[in-house]
Design a protein around this motif. Structure first.
Motif, PDB file in Angstrom:
ATOM      1  N   THR A   1      25.128  70.115  -3.149  1.00 23.76           N
ATOM      2  CA  THR A   1      23.493  70.152  -3.345  1.00 23.76           C
ATOM      3  C   THR A   1      22.960  68.771  -3.115  1.00 23.76           C
ATOM      4  O   THR A   1      21.870  68.610  -2.324  1.00 23.76           O
ATOM      5  N   LEU A   2      23.610  67.630  -3.431  1.00 21.78           N
ATOM      6  CA  LEU A   2      23.008  66.357  -3.159  1.00 21.78           C
ATOM      7  C   LEU A   2      22.979  66.186  -1.360  1.00 21.78           C
ATOM      8  O   LEU A   2      22.215  65.721  -1.013  1.00 21.78           O
TER       9      LEU A   2
ATOM     10  N   PHE B   1      32.311  73.982  -9.346  1.00 24.31           N
ATOM     11  CA  PHE B   1      31.040  73.394  -9.801  1.00 24.31           C
ATOM     12  C   PHE B   1      30.843  72.167  -9.329  1.00 24.31           C
ATOM     13  O   PHE B   1      29.607  71.556  -9.022  1.00 24.31           O
TER      14      PHE B   1
ATOM     15  N   ASN C   1      20.734  65.203  -9.094  1.00 24.82           N
ATOM     16  CA  ASN C   1      20.317  66.149  -8.221  1.00 24.82           C
ATOM     17  C   ASN C   1      18.752  66.661  -8.556  1.00 24.82           C
ATOM     18  O   ASN C   1      18.111  66.939  -7.771  1.00 24.82           O
TER      19      ASN C   1
ATOM     20  N   HIS D   1      27.862  71.150  -6.787  1.00 23.77           N
ATOM     21  CA  HIS D   1      26.790  69.869  -6.916  1.00 23.77           C
ATOM     22  C   HIS D   1      27.024  68.686  -5.922  1.00 23.77           C
ATOM     23  O   HIS D   1      25.857  68.016  -5.469  1.00 23.77           O
ATOM     24  N   ARG D   2      28.403  68.486  -5.322  1.00 26.38           N
ATOM     25  CA  ARG D   2      28.311  67.393  -4.286  1.00 26.38           C
ATOM     26  C   ARG D   2      27.473  68.121  -3.078  1.00 26.38           C
ATOM     27  O   ARG D   2      26.750  67.167  -2.520  1.00 26.38           O
TER      28      ARG D   2
ATOM     29  N   ILE E   1      30.238  66.504 -13.132  1.00 27.14           N
ATOM     30  CA  ILE E   1      29.378  67.840 -12.882  1.00 27.14           C
ATOM     31  C   ILE E   1      27.906  67.184 -13.703  1.00 27.14           C
ATOM     32  O   ILE E   1      26.681  67.483 -13.147  1.00 27.14           O
ATOM     33  N   HIS E   2      27.957  66.873 -14.864  1.00 26.58           N
ATOM     34  CA  HIS E   2      26.859  66.468 -15.648  1.00 26.58           C
ATOM     35  C   HIS E   2      26.021  65.297 -14.716  1.00 26.58           C
ATOM     36  O   HIS E   2      24.826  65.337 -14.425  1.00 26.58           O
TER      37      HIS E   2
ATOM     38  N   TYR F   1      26.189  64.567 -11.524  1.00 23.24           N
ATOM     39  CA  TYR F   1      25.523  65.234 -10.249  1.00 23.24           C
ATOM     40  C   TYR F   1      24.180  65.981 -10.554  1.00 23.24           C
ATOM     41  O   TYR F   1      23.091  65.816  -9.913  1.00 23.24           O
ATOM     42  N   ALA F   2      24.645  66.988 -11.504  1.00 24.88           N
ATOM     43  CA  ALA F   2      23.253  67.651 -12.079  1.00 24.88           C
ATOM     44  C   ALA F   2      22.264  66.798 -12.197  1.00 24.88           C
ATOM     45  O   ALA F   2      21.031  67.221 -11.860  1.00 24.88           O
TER      46      ALA F   2
ATOM     47  N   ARG G   1      26.817  75.272   1.185  1.00 27.31           N
ATOM     48  CA  ARG G   1      27.088  75.093  -0.120  1.00 27.31           C
ATOM     49  C   ARG G   1      27.631  76.329  -0.836  1.00 27.31           C
ATOM     50  O   ARG G   1      26.890  77.409  -0.601  1.00 27.31           O
TER      51      ARG G   1
END
Length: 168
Positions: free
Chosen positions: A28-29, A21, A152, A25-26, A145-146, A148-149, A5
């Motif tokens: 992070t998952l 970003f 996550n 986030h991708r 982004i929202h 995924y966040a 990451r």
């Protein structure tokens, strides 16, 4: 498997920042699912909810497909897990495999990256029928982004419940 990451840049143009970003986030998952068995990935948060890490991966495949391929690229194709257009169907991963879900997700992410890179600018628009609006690529990237966040955050709790892993 260990997911790499890369932190988004602290000084970059708008498009590179959004792209970074979204990729952060991708990743992070993916990190939240590293090293887990299919049974662990299917473990539900709290019955009767069908929410699981595998369900989140499947859901994000649908989100990537819908916003980039269907909205921005104008492709006429069904959802991956529901011909009826039911976004909730992806969450039920009770009979799914990690290989199937990750393959679909990675395929959709690859399409999304290709579509984003081919777009002339963030001002390119596509039609979002659920909103009956034309939306920009900029909005789509911010929306993902929202999305995924938010998910996550769910993945943090799901992973901690499975094996105590927290953080990142």
């Amino acid at each position: 498997m260990t997911t790499e990451r890369i932190a988004p840049p602290v000084r970059a143009g708008e498009r590179e920042t959004l792209r970074s970003f979204l990729d952060f986030h991708r990743a992070t998952l993916a990190m939240k699912t590293d090293g887990l068995s299919d049974a662990d990935l299917r473990r539900r948060s709290s019955p009767p909810s069908t929410l699981s890490l595998l369900g989140l991966v499947r859901h994000m495949a649908e989100v990537e497909r819908s916003w980039f391929r269907r909205v921005i690229n104008g492709e006429d194709l069904p959802l991956v897990w529901s011909a009826e257009g039911d976004y909730q169907a992806a969450y039920d991963a009770s009979t799914a495999t990690g290989a199937e879900a990750f393959d679909a997700w990675q395929t959709e992410v690859a399409h999304a990256r290709r579509i984003e890179r081919a777009a002339a600018s963030l001002d390119v628009t596509g039609y979002q029928p659920r909103w009956d609006e034309h939306v920009s690529l900029r909005l789509v990237m911010l929306h993902l982004i929202h999305e995924y966040a938010r998910h996550n955050g769910h993945a943090d709790f799901l992973r901690e419940a499975i094996d105590g892993t927290v953080g990142a």
